[in-house]
Design a protein around this motif. Structure first.
Motif, PDB file in Angstrom:
ATOM      1  N   HIS A  74       0.821  -1.222   0.000  1.00 54.28           N
ATOM      2  CA  HIS A  74       0.000   0.000   0.000  1.00 54.28           C
ATOM      3  C   HIS A  74       0.847   1.262   0.000  1.00 54.28           C
ATOM      4  CE1 HIS A  74      -3.982  -1.718   1.812  1.00 54.28           C
ATOM      5  NE2 HIS A  74      -3.728  -2.159   0.625  1.00 54.28           N
ATOM      6  N   HIS A  75       2.159   1.158  -0.208  1.00 54.62           N
ATOM      7  CA  HIS A  75       2.973   2.369  -0.220  1.00 54.62           C
ATOM      8  C   HIS A  75       2.544   3.274  -1.374  1.00 54.62           C
ATOM      9  CE1 HIS A  75       5.634   1.223   3.008  1.00 54.62           C
ATOM     10  NE2 HIS A  75       5.657   0.008   2.510  1.00 54.62           N
ATOM     11  N   GLY A  76       2.497   4.556  -1.104  1.00 52.45           N
ATOM     12  CA  GLY A  76       2.014   5.500  -2.122  1.00 52.45           C
ATOM     13  C   GLY A  76       0.577   5.212  -2.512  1.00 52.45           C
ATOM     14  N   LEU A  77      -0.197   4.634  -1.590  1.00 54.15           N
ATOM     15  CA  LEU A  77      -1.598   4.283  -1.822  1.00 54.15           C
ATOM     16  C   LEU A  77      -1.753   3.330  -3.000  1.00 54.15           C
ATOM     17  CD1 LEU A  77      -3.433   7.673  -1.141  1.00 54.15           C
ATOM     18  CD2 LEU A  77      -3.147   5.726   0.370  1.00 54.15           C
ATOM     19  N   HIS A  78      -0.708   2.577  -3.287  1.00 53.38           N
ATOM     20  CA  HIS A  78      -0.755   1.631  -4.396  1.00 53.38           C
ATOM     21  C   HIS A  78      -1.633   0.451  -4.018  1.00 53.38           C
ATOM     22  CE1 HIS A  78       0.609  -0.268  -8.022  1.00 53.38           C
ATOM     23  NE2 HIS A  78       0.994  -1.337  -7.349  1.00 53.38           N
ATOM     24  N   ASP A  79      -2.536   0.072  -4.885  1.00 55.78           N
ATOM     25  CA  ASP A  79      -3.461  -1.048  -4.650  1.00 55.78           C
ATOM     26  C   ASP A  79      -4.288  -0.862  -3.390  1.00 55.78           C
ATOM     27  OD1 ASP A  79      -3.040  -2.507  -6.841  1.00 55.78           O
ATOM     28  OD2 ASP A  79      -1.531  -3.829  -5.967  1.00 55.78           O
ATOM     29  N   PHE A  80      -4.363   0.368  -2.941  1.00 53.99           N
ATOM     30  CA  PHE A  80      -4.950   0.660  -1.642  1.00 53.99           C
ATOM     31  C   PHE A  80      -6.449   0.388  -1.628  1.00 53.99           C
ATOM     32  CE2 PHE A  80      -6.946   4.013   0.962  1.00 53.99           C
ATOM     33  CZ  PHE A  80      -6.373   3.755   2.178  1.00 53.99           C
ATOM     34  N   LEU A  81      -7.115   0.787  -2.699  1.00 51.03           N
ATOM     35  CA  LEU A  81      -8.569   0.749  -2.706  1.00 51.03           C
ATOM     36  C   LEU A  81      -9.136  -0.651  -2.710  1.00 51.03           C
ATOM     37  CD1 LEU A  81      -9.904   3.646  -4.856  1.00 51.03           C
ATOM     38  CD2 LEU A  81      -9.971   3.319  -2.410  1.00 51.03           C
ATOM     39  N   ASN A  82      -8.297  -1.666  -2.987  1.00 46.79           N
ATOM     40  CA  ASN A  82      -8.829  -3.021  -2.903  1.00 46.79           C
ATOM     41  C   ASN A  82      -9.240  -3.357  -1.476  1.00 46.79           C
ATOM     42  OD1 ASN A  82      -8.089  -3.107  -5.538  1.00 46.79           O
ATOM     43  ND2 ASN A  82      -6.163  -4.190  -5.158  1.00 46.79           N
ATOM     44  N   ASP A  83      -8.520  -2.786  -0.516  1.00 51.35           N
ATOM     45  CA  ASP A  83      -8.766  -3.163   0.875  1.00 51.35           C
ATOM     46  C   ASP A  83      -9.369  -2.051   1.719  1.00 51.35           C
ATOM     47  OD1 ASP A  83      -7.320  -5.595   0.394  1.00 51.35           O
ATOM     48  OD2 ASP A  83      -5.500  -4.388   0.444  1.00 51.35           O
ATOM     49  N   ARG A  84      -9.104  -0.826   1.385  1.00 46.40           N
ATOM     50  CA  ARG A  84      -9.389   0.266   2.304  1.00 46.40           C
ATOM     51  C   ARG A  84     -10.105   1.400   1.615  1.00 46.40           C
ATOM     52  NH1 ARG A  84      -7.922  -0.394   7.760  1.00 46.40           N
ATOM     53  NH2 ARG A  84      -6.249  -1.905   7.896  1.00 46.40           N
ATOM     54  N   GLY A  85     -10.592   2.336   2.424  1.00 49.27           N
ATOM     55  CA  GLY A  85     -11.199   3.545   1.883  1.00 49.27           C
ATOM     56  C   GLY A  85     -10.279   4.733   2.094  1.00 49.27           C
ATOM     57  N   TRP A  86     -10.436   5.742   1.239  1.00 50.75           N
ATOM     58  CA  TRP A  86      -9.613   6.946   1.342  1.00 50.75           C
ATOM     59  C   TRP A  86      -9.714   7.587   2.706  1.00 50.75           C
ATOM     60  CZ3 TRP A  86      -6.723   7.507  -2.880  1.00 50.75           C
ATOM     61  CH2 TRP A  86      -7.213   7.091  -4.112  1.00 50.75           C
ATOM     62  N   GLU A  87     -10.934   7.565   3.276  1.00 46.99           N
ATOM     63  CA  GLU A  87     -11.146   8.286   4.532  1.00 46.99           C
ATOM     64  C   GLU A  87     -10.285   7.685   5.641  1.00 46.99           C
ATOM     65  OE1 GLU A  87     -12.981   6.079   3.327  1.00 46.99           O
ATOM     66  OE2 GLU A  87     -14.204   5.017   4.788  1.00 46.99           O
ATOM     67  N   GLU A  88      -9.993   6.374   5.531  1.00 50.42           N
ATOM     68  CA  GLU A  88      -9.156   5.765   6.563  1.00 50.42           C
ATOM     69  C   GLU A  88      -7.742   6.319   6.494  1.00 50.42           C
ATOM     70  OE1 GLU A  88      -9.791   1.488   7.249  1.00 50.42           O
ATOM     71  OE2 GLU A  88     -11.003   1.579   5.439  1.00 50.42           O
ATOM     72  N   TRP A  89      -7.245   6.493   5.279  1.00 53.70           N
ATOM     73  CA  TRP A  89      -5.906   7.061   5.142  1.00 53.70           C
ATOM     74  C   TRP A  89      -5.864   8.459   5.735  1.00 53.70           C
ATOM     75  CZ3 TRP A  89      -3.688  11.322   2.932  1.00 53.70           C
ATOM     76  CH2 TRP A  89      -2.291  11.327   2.910  1.00 53.70           C
TER      77      TRP A  89
END
Lengths: 484, 475, 484
Positions: A125-140
């Motif tokens: 998930h570094h640099g929000l890479h592949d982030f949205l598969n698991d998480r939501g933006w608001e969590e970041w």
């Protein structure tokens, strides 16, 4: 039939047993339409619930972000005029550098799912890479705001004498590495200290350490990084007189201190209640509202307790210390905000004020460490007390509501001590981790002679030596220097 | 078929009003996403209104002590005057539900007869806060030398006419730049047989999600014209034409203002989704807003460090604002890494245009035009470069056939962005230029030199903002 | 059958009459599934709606809390430098002491359900005991924020000369007793003035007094407590010269006044729209949004009206009075915010500004009461005007929406005068209650010689005599005195 297909698509599977499906087929069109509409409605309603949670978390993140303004004002008011710009810039840069560091490194170390040493550190998930598969933006966003808060705690403790570039390096290391690792231990499902474990067998004492909104994770991390920094950089010139007395160095504006205190208190309503991460169910809403109440009462009790203790101690009604006292109360409740009764919150706050005043005295007079804003006592020591409070007072029904009914409760509620032990282990480990990593960093900076401004610069004030002027120009006439 | 069971289910679900269960909270089906959207818009309006405080503190901190009351009063009045103008003529010209018109709206004057429409007031509040923002931008550029009566005039014209027209172009469902401008195709009997999107712009509209162009370029353009027509403050340029630094009186206020602006921007951008149902989009917008602000601040800070050797605060603060302005338009349609790039370039744009104005001997005390006009223009163009196809869909832009040039679009969208940017720039600069020219020619634009030297607080507002000593005890 | 049991569990009891249950038993599987699913759905949706309301109320409470920062900055800017810490500490302590007093006493007197004198005062729920059976945590938080706001109004009026311990006593008495009683009268279903009565026969004129967000309850209570206090404590030394002239005593920072004004205005969006207590239904959402609009327009109109009236009166564009003027507009709309048309809100604000300016002049020049921040005129007198506005302009359809269609409306909308009469009775009674209780308290303090600082202390400034220093240290050198 089209409507049957639609019903099959829209309705939850466990509702549609064979019997029901058969009977739907035989029902009249009106009944079929009603069922379809009900199912669509349910989907829409679930979507609304998700949006309620997202918007709640976003709002909370914004409030936590506003705490940066609170820290900036509090710290600025607590330093001398000649170093105002310096401390303000540190606060601004904490946010900016923190956002980039947390985007590139931090989140991945804290919550990344692809680690080989899952108990210790995350990866991915570094640099929000592949982030949205698991998480939501608001969590970041919410977690970033916490990271920036942890970093900012240090700026005040090292104020008035630290070289700016050293601070910049520290800030990136803390938000990019030191802090995320602690987050991973305590808040990620894979961490070895977590109270929300994916697998109870893999967390400490098969129970986990309860740190709801971050007494240990945020405040102790920031507070003891501040201790490492303030110790390494040494006291301000003139703070300890030659005969060993402590000279008073009051900040330049009590108004800014009060403004900062109120903004921090306001932001704490994002920090504590927001840490429930959702509000859309009755039990979530209950937890969130309780967090707001315990936060309020603890801060209030600590403010009052500090006022009277200082009146007794010094004979004056001490504004600045009372403000810091109520912040100490807010720190003290941060770990237990979701699991304490209101009366226990008042105790946590009042004793927290005592812990704060004692450790403030101890750090200054016994350790002889110079902390211009008392960040070490306020965040570090009172943060540790906040963790212990949980081990003592966490109420059974609230632990069951906010965590799970399998977990241990405070010893005053018949707990078997596993929770209290986990809290104490957590305190020790976080203290050691932060002191080791940040101590090393500050030591290295000191050896490279990058840590501290020269005595001449310090005497003149960092604003004029590093930042090209003063924070205030109350004189009518512009200084008249030509711009390069 | 036991109908009463189905009726119960239906009535409980659909028309709670008539159900025998009406009084039970359990079956209160009135709640739906539309009500939550009202809450969302109001919340956004409060945050954007809070930006008024941010502007007030930033501007107060950036001017000299002797003009503090003057600039603070302007900010207070932007909220007050702005509300009454927006209520009476601003909103009607921008988004009024009158006759279809590509250029300007008309209808709903004084919110007349719209009070009963669910959701109307929430949208009105949100739009009011934006209008007040556009007006407030100007006061920084004309600070320390503008007559109060001139200020009153330009606020009325800007919030009542110049800004609403641009809003109508870009955000109404009839504006010629709007991505939501539908024309109806009629069949032979005159019945609507289909819709045709934005005929003026070849089927596509401007991507300007929260108003890099529509809000910030308008405010910044008027600010630039104001600064040009007013001329520099006395002593800003020395005899050789070299700029002389005039320091603001309090960096603390400037920092406080910047943080509050950043905080308020979380209403400005994410709440511009306008809908509760688009929360996933709002989340992304919030993250993008954060990253661009941070990148802009860091960039501009480093640029200033490299050019002057000083770790100075104002460049960092203005860089943050430049990053925020740059991402305001594209925030819904770009990826986070693009937000970082847009913020970095925004930092360069701010720094470059700041120095350009000094070269041109234009005195903008708050750097309002570099931050809002130039970074705003960059924000409009950035959408044409970085908009992803998925982003355009997610951002609910009506036509997703066109997107960013860096993602393989043929440049149509980029062309539209340039056209929109040019149109907004021309409209704003010409109308506000004419206005400031007229004010100047009738001699009510600038205060006399002696008032300027004494400070506007003393000459116009009955005394200094600060009194740190004993009370003068004057009767 | 399992599905029948599930239906019995999930559906509301009063739905399941014997007849219905019988017919459900006979129905086909699809109908049964539809009914079950509908009931589950309804519960889920009600849960989300409840959560939205909780979260709305919490957010509103946070905004009202932020008004404390606004009051602190407004008051600090309006006093002289030498008394800055004193007034700031009063604001901080209002929050802290107010929270504890409201927790122990206040809420119980206001909303406690077990009273023997239901019309006059509540009892029960003290210390949040048994609270959760009837109420939610968020309701307590919202009401506490209001109580703290009412208390803080007084601090400015008594600034620069009141002894700190006297203020502390006043603050606890107001939030613990005087204010909650007024709340009980006007906002509790059992109160004798309430417009939300449990029984219309038991409220005034069988109609009730409309005070939506607290013109009378909060602002008049605070404002007239301020009158009692400012009258008893007497004017500041030098305020009235020997020949009877009034000396100008400007505050030390107009910037802080503006900061306070904007924070207050921002917080008012929690105060007024939040008083609808919910937002999840269409009619609630309508009322909330309308409150925000009327609040805005009234504040705006009053600010502008004050600006031009002061320009006409003094020839200058007066910043500080314009700020206070727009606050007067916000006060004036507080009672009628949910029931006035936008144009009526503008009238309420503009006339409110006139009321404010006139009463400011009257109090200073005719009553010769010294009120450094004009709190009496701003909150007390304009608050009374706000109640009258409701009796004049409350629109029929909005009264029906926010209250009930049985209630009387403003006389310009064909009301029969019952509402206006109720408002006037409310004004008189609140005035008398507050003047009597607070007057007595301040009189007792005065007799015990605890109310006012000594002339020497006052001349030197309370910061140095009571609070151990100054709020500002602009000099570079630390005073160098050893810390006790």
């Amino acid at each position: 039939m089209a409507i049957l297909d639609q019903i099959t698509a829209a309705c939850p599977e466990d509702l549609l047993t064979e019997e029901v499906l058969l009977s739907i087929g035989e029902a009249d069109a009106a009944s079929q339409a009603t069922l379809l509409f009900t199912c669509q409605q349910a989907a829409a309603s679930a979507e609304v619930a998700g949006a309620v949670n997202s918007s709640f978390l976003l709002t909370s993140a914004y409030l936590v972000f506003l705490m940066q303004a609170g820290f900036a004002m509090l710290c600025a008011g607590s330093v001398r005029t000649k170093n105002t710009m310096n401390i303000l810039l540190k606060n601004v840069i904490d946010v900016c550098a923190g956002a980039i560091a947390y985007y590139v490194f931090g989140w991945g170390f804290a919550y990344g799912p692809n680690s080989d040493a899952k108990a210790f550190i995350g990866a991915g998930h570094h640099g929000l890479h592949d982030f949205l598969n698991d998480r939501g933006w608001e969590e970041w966003l919410f977690q970033w705001a916490f990271a920036a808060a942890a970093a900012t705690i240090v700026s005040g403790a090292m104020a008035e004498r630290t070289a700016f570039s050293a601070y910049l390096i520290y800030s990136v290391v803390l938000t990019g590495f030191v802090y995320p690792v602690v987050v991973h231990w305590v808040w990620d499902g894979d961490g070895w200290l977590t109270a929300f474990p994916n697998d109870f067998d893999k967390t400490i004492f098969k129970n986990g350490m309860i740190d709801f909104a971050g007494c240990g994770v945020v405040h102790m991390t920031g507070g003891f990084a501040a201790l490492a920094g303030a110790y390494m950089v040494g006291p301000r010139i003139g703070r300890f007189t030659q005969d060993g007395q402590v000279a008073d160095m009051p900040g330049h504006s009590a108004t800014l201190v009060v403004l900062g205190t109120f903004l921090l208190w306001f932001g704490w309503y994002g920090f504590n209640p927001g840490s429930q991460l959702g509000v859309a169910s009755t039990s979530d809403a209950d937890v969130v509202a309780r967090c707001a109440v315990t936060t309020t009462l603890s801060g209030a009790a600590a403010g009052l307790a500090t006022l009277f203790m200082r009146k007794f101690q010094t004979g004056t009604w001490d504004l600045v210390t009372s403000c810091n006292g109520s912040l100490a109360g807010l720190v003290a409740i941060t770990a237990g905000t979701s699991t304490l009764e209101p009366w226990a919150a008042i105790i946590a706050g009042a004793v927290g004020a005592l812990v704060f005043l004692f450790s403030k005295w101890f750090i200054l007079y016994k350790l002889r460490v110079d902390d211009p804003v008392d960040a070490i006592a306020l965040h570090g020591c009172t943060g540790a007390w906040g963790l212990i409070v949980v081990g003592l007072f966490a109420a059974d029904k609230y632990v069951a509501q906010a965590y799970s009914s399998d977990q241990d409760v405070g010893i005053f509620y018949g707990g078997n001590g596993k929770l209290l032990a986990a809290e104490i282990v957590g305190i020790i480990v976080i203290f050691l981790w932060v002191m080791a990593t940040q101590g090393l960093l500050f030591y290295a900076l000191k050896r490279m002679d990058m840590l501290r401004a020269s005595p001449e610069e310090e005497m003149e004030g960092l604003d004029s030596t590093e930042h090209g002027g003063s924070a205030y120009y109350t004189e009518d006439v512009a200084p008249g220097k030509a711009v390069a | 078929m036991p109908l009463n069971v189905m009726q119960l289910a239906r009535s409980a679900l659909v028309d709670g009003e008539d159900s025998s269960l009406h009084d039970r909270d359990l079956l209160d089906y009135e709640f739906d996403a539309a009500n939550a959207s009202s809450f969302w818009l109001l919340f956004g309006a409060y945050l954007v209104f809070f930006m008024q405080l941010g502007f007030a503190l930033l501007e107060a901190g950036s001017v000299r002590a002797k003009n503090t009351k003057n600039i603070l009063l302007k900010n207070v009045l932007d909220a007050c005057l702005g509300a009454l103008i927006w209520w009476s003529i601003g909103y009607p010209l921008a988004l009024g539900s009158g006759k279809e018109n590509n250029f300007i709206g008309a209808g709903d004057f004084f919110t007349y007869k719209r009070g009963a429409d669910t959701g109307f007031y929430a949208l009105w509040m949100f739009q009011w806060a934006f209008a007040a923002t556009a007006a407030t931008i100007v006061s920084g550029a004309v600070a320390e030398r503008c007559r109060f009566i001139a200020y009153l005039t330009y606020t009325v014209v800007l919030t009542g006419f110049i800004y609403p027209v641009v809003v109508h172009w870009g955000w109404s469902d009839g504006g010629w730049l709007s991505a939501w401008d539908y024309d109806y195709v009629l069949d032979e009997e005159g019945e609507a047989a289909g819709t045709f999107l934005n005929p003026e712009m070849g089927g596509q509209g401007l991507i300007d999600f929260a108003g890099s162009g529509i809000v910030h370029m308008v405010g910044g353009g008027a600010a630039l014209m104001g600064a040009i027509f007013l001329g520099p403050r006395l002593g800003r340029f020395d005899a050789d034409g070299k700029p002389v630094d005039i320091q603001g009186h309090s960096t603390v206020l400037a920092v406080m203002g910047t943080f509050i602006l950043w905080f308020g921007w979380y209403g400005f951008n994410p709440c511009s989704t306008l809908m509760w149902g688009a929360m996933q989009l709002a989340e992304k917008v919030a993250a993008n807003t954060t990253l661009a602000a941070a990148a802009g601040g860091a960039t501009s800070f480093l640029l200033a460090r490299m050019s002057t050797g000083v770790l100075d605060l104002p460049p960092a603060l203005n860089g943050i604002l430049g990053g925020l302005v740059s991402i305001t338009g594209p925030c819904a349609v770009v990826e986070p890494y693009a937000a970082v790039i847009i913020g970095v370039i925004g930092g360069f744009v701010y720094f470059g245009s700041h120095n350009l104005l000094l070269k041109l001997k234009i005195d903008d005390p708050l750097d309002a035009s570099p931050v809002h006009f130039f970074c705003g223009a960059w924000g409009v163009i950035a959408s044409g470069l970085f908009a992803t196809k998925e982003g355009v869909v997610l951002g609910a832009f009506a036509n997703d056939q066109y997107y960013g040039a860096f993602y393989g679009d043929d440049g149509t969208q980029l062309g539209i962005q340039f056209a929109g940017m040019a149109a907004i720039a021309l409209w704003t600069c010409i109308t506000s230029g004419v206005m400031f020219f007229l004010l100047k020619s009738v001699g009510i634009l600038r205060v006399p030199p002696e008032d300027e030297l004494a400070g506007l607080d003393e000459s116009h507002h009955g005394g200094s903002a600060y009194d740190m000593g004993e009370a003068p005890a004057k009767a």
